[in-house]
Motif scaffolding. Structure first.
Motif, PDB file in Angstrom:
ATOM      1  N   GLY A 372       0.787  -1.226   0.000  1.00  0.00           N
ATOM      2  CA  GLY A 372       0.000   0.000   0.000  1.00  0.00           C
ATOM      3  C   GLY A 372       0.817   1.273   0.000  1.00  0.00           C
ATOM      4  N   CYS A 373       2.139   1.166   0.082  1.00  0.00           N
ATOM      5  CA  CYS A 373       3.005   2.358   0.122  1.00  0.00           C
ATOM      6  C   CYS A 373       3.787   2.482  -1.187  1.00  0.00           C
ATOM      7  N   ARG A 374       4.456   3.616  -1.331  1.00  0.00           N
ATOM      8  CA  ARG A 374       5.371   3.766  -2.470  1.00  0.00           C
ATOM      9  C   ARG A 374       6.560   4.619  -2.041  1.00  0.00           C
ATOM     10  N   TRP A 375       7.691   4.373  -2.678  1.00  0.00           N
ATOM     11  CA  TRP A 375       8.900   5.132  -2.365  1.00  0.00           C
ATOM     12  C   TRP A 375       8.955   6.407  -3.196  1.00  0.00           C
ATOM     13  N   GLY A 376       9.389   7.486  -2.605  1.00  0.00           N
ATOM     14  CA  GLY A 376       9.724   8.679  -3.378  1.00  0.00           C
ATOM     15  C   GLY A 376      11.113   8.506  -3.971  1.00  0.00           C
ATOM     16  N   GLU A 377      11.590   9.550  -4.605  1.00  0.00           N
ATOM     17  CA  GLU A 377      12.926   9.515  -5.205  1.00  0.00           C
ATOM     18  C   GLU A 377      13.978   9.162  -4.141  1.00  0.00           C
ATOM     19  N   VAL A 378      14.899   8.309  -4.498  1.00  0.00           N
ATOM     20  CA  VAL A 378      16.019   8.025  -3.595  1.00  0.00           C
ATOM     21  C   VAL A 378      17.097   9.063  -3.903  1.00  0.00           C
ATOM     22  N   ILE A 379      17.295   9.991  -2.959  1.00  0.00           N
ATOM     23  CA  ILE A 379      18.225  11.095  -3.206  1.00  0.00           C
ATOM     24  C   ILE A 379      19.644  10.658  -2.886  1.00  0.00           C
ATOM     25  N   ASP A 380      20.544  11.014  -3.777  1.00  0.00           N
ATOM     26  CA  ASP A 380      21.968  10.714  -3.589  1.00  0.00           C
ATOM     27  C   ASP A 380      22.632  11.967  -3.042  1.00  0.00           C
ATOM     28  N   HIS A 381      23.010  11.929  -1.760  1.00  0.00           N
ATOM     29  CA  HIS A 381      23.648  13.104  -1.134  1.00  0.00           C
ATOM     30  C   HIS A 381      25.164  12.977  -1.168  1.00  0.00           C
ATOM     31  N   GLY A 382      25.692  12.121  -2.006  1.00  0.00           N
ATOM     32  CA  GLY A 382      27.141  12.036  -2.114  1.00  0.00           C
ATOM     33  C   GLY A 382      27.636  10.607  -2.105  1.00  0.00           C
ATOM     34  N   LEU A 383      28.452  10.332  -3.076  1.00  0.00           N
ATOM     35  CA  LEU A 383      29.065   9.018  -3.173  1.00  0.00           C
ATOM     36  C   LEU A 383      30.573   9.224  -3.089  1.00  0.00           C
ATOM     37  N   GLY A 384      31.273   8.354  -2.461  1.00  0.00           N
ATOM     38  CA  GLY A 384      32.728   8.454  -2.401  1.00  0.00           C
ATOM     39  C   GLY A 384      33.327   7.074  -2.402  1.00  0.00           C
ATOM     40  N   LEU A 385      34.382   6.936  -3.175  1.00  0.00           N
ATOM     41  CA  LEU A 385      35.030   5.634  -3.286  1.00  0.00           C
ATOM     42  C   LEU A 385      35.944   5.418  -2.087  1.00  0.00           C
ATOM     43  N   GLY A 386      35.917   4.253  -1.525  1.00  0.00           N
ATOM     44  CA  GLY A 386      36.899   3.908  -0.512  1.00  0.00           C
ATOM     45  C   GLY A 386      38.203   3.539  -1.175  1.00  0.00           C
ATOM     46  N   VAL A 387      39.302   3.810  -0.513  1.00  0.00           N
ATOM     47  CA  VAL A 387      40.591   3.435  -1.119  1.00  0.00           C
ATOM     48  C   VAL A 387      41.444   2.673  -0.108  1.00  0.00           C
ATOM     49  N   THR A 388      42.170   1.750  -0.605  1.00  0.00           N
ATOM     50  CA  THR A 388      43.137   1.032   0.210  1.00  0.00           C
ATOM     51  C   THR A 388      44.413   0.906  -0.612  1.00  0.00           C
ATOM     52  N   LEU A 389      45.513   1.368  -0.032  1.00  0.00           N
ATOM     53  CA  LEU A 389      46.795   1.338  -0.733  1.00  0.00           C
ATOM     54  C   LEU A 389      47.545   0.074  -0.335  1.00  0.00           C
ATOM     55  N   PRO A 390      48.145  -0.597  -1.314  1.00  0.00           N
ATOM     56  CA  PRO A 390      48.961  -1.769  -0.920  1.00  0.00           C
ATOM     57  C   PRO A 390      50.069  -1.306   0.034  1.00  0.00           C
ATOM     58  N   VAL A 391      50.175  -1.932   1.178  1.00  0.00           N
ATOM     59  CA  VAL A 391      51.160  -1.456   2.167  1.00  0.00           C
ATOM     60  C   VAL A 391      52.587  -1.640   1.691  1.00  0.00           C
ATOM     61  N   GLU A 392      52.772  -2.497   0.687  1.00  0.00           N
ATOM     62  CA  GLU A 392      54.136  -2.727   0.192  1.00  0.00           C
ATOM     63  C   GLU A 392      54.521  -1.731  -0.910  1.00  0.00           C
ATOM     64  N   SER A 393      53.650  -0.745  -1.228  1.00  0.00           N
ATOM     65  CA  SER A 393      53.983   0.190  -2.310  1.00  0.00           C
ATOM     66  C   SER A 393      55.243   0.973  -1.951  1.00  0.00           C
ATOM     67  N   ARG A 394      56.037   1.286  -2.952  1.00  0.00           N
ATOM     68  CA  ARG A 394      57.330   1.941  -2.682  1.00  0.00           C
ATOM     69  C   ARG A 394      57.125   3.343  -2.127  1.00  0.00           C
ATOM     70  N   GLU A 395      56.065   4.038  -2.574  1.00  0.00           N
ATOM     71  CA  GLU A 395      55.829   5.391  -2.065  1.00  0.00           C
ATOM     72  C   GLU A 395      55.419   5.340  -0.591  1.00  0.00           C
ATOM     73  N   LEU A 396      54.633   4.344  -0.270  1.00  0.00           N
ATOM     74  CA  LEU A 396      54.217   4.231   1.113  1.00  0.00           C
ATOM     75  C   LEU A 396      55.420   3.899   1.999  1.00  0.00           C
ATOM     76  N   ARG A 397      56.260   3.010   1.478  1.00  0.00           N
ATOM     77  CA  ARG A 397      57.452   2.693   2.282  1.00  0.00           C
ATOM     78  C   ARG A 397      58.373   3.906   2.408  1.00  0.00           C
ATOM     79  N   ALA A 398      58.414   4.725   1.370  1.00  0.00           N
ATOM     80  CA  ALA A 398      59.221   5.947   1.444  1.00  0.00           C
ATOM     81  C   ALA A 398      58.675   6.901   2.503  1.00  0.00           C
TER      82      ALA A 398
END
Lengths: 477, 477
Positions: A372-398
């Protein structure tokens, strides 16, 4: 290039560096508030001039869309020395600050920085809006750059750095993606991103954050009758959107606090035994953390099979951040509301894609529409990608070596449950990984009254950024 | 006693009766607003004087507690004629009205009554705040009393009536129970209560309401951490009161929309086959009712095994009337709220006891406390007993006959899902049953702008009250 001389210079010019930061902090760059647009621009100009003084080529680049508002980007670069063979660094920071309200809770005016003894007698701290977030952390980089220029005569000691310091971070970085798209040529030359906008594991425990979570933030509306109804005359006769929204949202989790949306965990990068072991060794006091928010040991609530730290750093979540409907004033009003609303967000981990999760949530809502109900628009208030850096990367080790050389302590490898959307954006659009080398403390009260930054942290960050330049050179050797 | 002469009198003095009502409606007796205290008192005085004019002994009785506020009670009585052997009636009504806001939606000023043609060309209507609720309905009684006095020379034609017309109904009747307790001597002499504050089944379909539902209205708070938390740093680590409140409240209903609180249905008087058959014959158009609130046939949602009307009139419910927590403003705020709140109410049917249900709900909450959370005080915003009068009671049959004689139509026997707490109070404290003989229509817009009362309804109610006096005489014969 002699990093030792640079370290000597920054030590000798410690007061000058702090004075520079204080000068910058005096400019109320409340980017979100149009009343402060002139001041915000002045903070950008201050930063441009300071970087120019350290040999960078710098311009202010307008970010406003046609007819819209935007704060200028401090966009600069240094050239590589002829014999440099290391990577090009993209340094990102922001010069805008959160509004200082509520003003009455500040011990000193938020834009009149003071240096005070630290509460525990451990040195001094700078108290002001922006002291840590993010002027203080950017100022460490600026002080290190000044040192290299003074000592070597070269901008950044000959390390090629592209600098992008924005003025819209605290208001959602609304123009950032367009900026990145239109400056792909320059930004695409960079090999990775360096950001100082995170915290250490604790006082005297420097850390590199090698992962942050992504975010999907939605607002949903469940509609029932087309106007509010009297709960006497209608109670039990038709769907009550508040009853039904509660029942629907309750299905988002199973008894093990796992999110029930089909496919939600499909792309989750599993927690490795190595990480588990490593994190245990960090000695994080989870009980004390719960106590700090007024909870006992039974507040350790979340996805079964994972510790609190593991849940924050490695597992996705679903949370209702706000919910409202019907009568919320004083006393009684016997109403069956026409609609009910909720803000529902998801924290994501690598390699979950925000858009995919957003779509899966929408499909789940449709599949779970109350009768008996209906959904209104699903509002997107922001999307952001999670990131994970390989711990063995040379820049991270630097970066870890830089911190180790600057502090004598090992840099802990930590993650954060928070989200730093710019990192996800730069990964998605340019394929760049981010190293979060931050020197804040958890009690720095960012976004709150009496924001502060420990002078010890500022010094450690400055030294670390100075050594980091040396480590970049070494990567090319 | 000649009821026919009284009916002739009221017909001949129709304009005078309407003018009296209009005079009363001009007094803005907004009882809830202290700014209108003098006017509210003036409305009470008007009523007192009018009743006195019909031969009643009447006083204004102060209801304010020491140091507090209260509107005077119009408290009167008529004596039984020496040969009268029927019951003593307690007539209840109220002279206070709802605030008229929003004023801009009124077609004429709310306290400047006008008589307008009815929209559908069926006669005329009085438009003003209070036109129906409850001055208009009380005025029918007053006009009938005036007729009896003029014709018979006796107050109420010799029928003993105790009159209690209060000025605090629209603000929760806060002083009523104390008043009832301190006037038990007089009130205790009465045999049943007559109230005109309900509606008919529809235009031309007079009705007696023989049952209203009771009410338990609560406000609950679920506490988690002692302050709001960042959902990045805490999401997944500790209980989120909004997640948990949704999960808890969702358990209030089973898949058949039955309330799951143990013992909830123990005292529910079952719906009889006779009532079921009777109600079906009323020909209530449930589909049209759903359409009137913007719902299709799939909006017929509620306890399995009962029709919409049966669910409203004979079954108890549980509804969330309001719910809130966390961030409810514009855009995104990634917060895990410290607490979440809801207003949860129950409509009760005979013979459920409000206090028992309140306590059962409290115990249920305790038994369903989410891990790591705690409940705040469960606030009681008002309890009211539901009442159901046996349809075979002699007073009810007398009222039905009165309506039949006055209208030529059969009085439908209906119930209402709403609550009229005074009826429960008088049942509980004095053991008195109430007959609701009301002449409103569902579209009278009580509590809303442009409240109106059809003149046809006013006339029918006046005649019915006049005949009702005759029926009381007959009960003693």
């Amino acid at each position: 290039m002699s990093v030792d001389k640079v370290l000597e210079w920054v030590e000798a010019h410690d007061k000058e560096s702090l004075d520079n930061l204080i000068e910058w902090l005096k400019i109320p760059s409340i980017g979100t508030d149009p009343a402060y647009d002139a001041e915000t621009r002045r903070a950008a100009e201050w930063c441009r001039d300071h970087l120019r003084g350290s040999g960078f080529e710098v311009d202010l680049v307008e970010t406003a869309p046609p007819g819209g508002r935007g704060q200028p980007m401090v966009f600069g670069r240094s050239e590589a020395a002829p014999d440099y063979k290391g990577p090009r660094v993209l340094f990102y920071g922001h010069y805008d600050v959160q509004p200082p309200d509520p003003l009455e809770l500040w011990d000193n005016p938020p834009f009149e920085p003071v240096i005070r003894p630290a509460e525990d007698g451990m040195g001094e701290r700078i108290v002001a809006r922006g002291a840590e977030d993010d002027k203080g952390q950017v100022a460490m980089f600026l002080a290190a750059m000044r040192g290299w220029k003074e000592v070597s005569g070269l901008a950044a000691g000959g390390v090629p750095i592209t600098v992008m310091i924005e003025g819209e971070e605290e208001s959602g970085s609304v123009n950032l993606e367009r900026f990145v798209q239109s400056h792909k040529d320059e930004l695409g030359k960079c090999d990775f991103v360096l950001i100082s906008d995170t915290t250490m594991l604790g006082r005297g425990r420097p850390a590199i954050t090698y992962g942050v979570r992504g975010l999907v933030y939605t607002e949903i509306t469940l509609h029932g009758p087309d106007h509010d109804l009297h709960s006497g005359l209608w109670g039990g006769k038709c769907p009550n959107p508040l009853n039904e929204l509660s029942k629907t949202l309750a299905k988002l989790w199973d008894d093990d606090y796992r999110v029930t949306i089909p496919g939600f965990y499909d792309d989750v990068r599993p927690l490795s035994d190595e990480e588990r072991t490593l994190w245990k060794k960090l000695g994080i006091d989870e009980k004390a953390a719960l106590e700090s928010v007024g909870l006992g040991p039974d507040g350790d609530v979340g996805e079964a099979g994972y510790s609190m730290t593991e849940r924050e750093w490695a597992r996705p979540t679903c949370d209702i951040n706000g919910m409202w409907g019907g009568y919320t004033g004083e006393g009684a009003k016997t109403v069956i509301p026409s609609y009910a609303k909720a803000k529902v967000s998801f924290r994501l981990v690598a390699d979950q894609e925000p858009r995919k999760i957003f779509d899966a949530f929408k499909a789940w809502l449709e599949a779970n529409t109350p009768k008996g109900c209906r959904w209104g628009e699903v509002i997107d208030h922001g999307l952001g990608l999670g990131v994970t850096l390989p711990v063995e990367s040379r820049e991270l080790r630097a970066a870890a070596r830089a911190i180790n050389r600057a502090s004598g302590a090992e840099a802990a490898l930590i993650k954060s449950g928070g989200s730093i959307p710019v990192a996800g954006l730069l990964k998605q659009d340019l394929g760049l990984d981010t190293i979060f080398m931050g020197f804040g403390l958890e009690d720095d009260r960012i976004h709150s009254p009496n924001e502060k930054f420990e002078v010890e942290c500022f010094r450690l960050g400055t030294r670390s950024h100075a050594v980091f330049i040396d480590e970049m050179w070494k990567l090319g050797e």
